[in-house]
Design a protein around this motif. Structure first.
Motif: not given
Length: 172
Positions: A50-59
């Motif tokens: 389950e994707i929570v959110r996108a970060a700079k260069d990863h999830l």
């Protein structure tokens, strides 16, 4: 392994609630959850992401059934695969999945054999192609249009425009 494609790697735990850093290898990182369930390389374990959110260069993601920092930390480094038939079909003639490059012959721009593509990596600073050089050690090169100007799946080869240090090694 040709029937399965690596789409992500589980990174370190993120926080204390069981979230994890997830390094996607897909064009659309947020679509990674659309491929659920994901499998380990040997197919022995499956994971619902389950994707929570996108970060700079990863999830930042949650893994179904895995809670707490220690449980997530135990999964660090596991590569996640999906059966190839669950991936979207390639519509562009020049398109390919990164996995398709592994095992291709690597030749220089003048056609001289260089070696074989062993892997594609991304350590955070961009894509890197690993070439097993014939008669030498493996080398890692930036996977850019300048260094890899041509990928030819029909001829089963990639063309490498070697940086100076590889050209110098060839003449030794």
């Amino acid at each position: 392994m040709a029937d399965r494609v690596c789409v992500a790697r589980i990174g370190a735990a993120h926080g204390v609630r069981g979230e994890v850093k997830l390094w996607p290898f897909t064009d659309d990182p947020l679509a990674l959850a659309d491929f659920n369930p994901l499998e380990t390389k040997d197919g022995a374990r499956t994971f619902e992401i389950e994707i929570v959110r996108a970060a700079k260069d990863h999830l930042i993601a949650r893994i179904g059934g895995v809670t707490g920092r220690d449980a997530v930390q135990a999964l660090t480094g596991i590569e996640l695969y999906v059966p190839r038939d669950r991936l979207p079909p390639l519509t562009d003639d020049g398109a390919y999945y990164r996995h398709d490059l592994i095992g291709l012959a690597a030749v220089t721009t003048d056609g001289a054999p260089l070696g074989t593509v062993l892997a594609l990596h991304n350590f955070g600073a961009g894509d890197v192609i690993e070439i097993g050089v014939d008669g030498g050690e493996a080398v890692m090169l930036p996977f850019t249009d300048n260094v890899v100007p041509e990928v030819d799946l029909v001829a089963k080869r990639v063309v490498i425009a070697p940086p100076g240090e590889i050209e110098a090694r060839e003449g030794e």
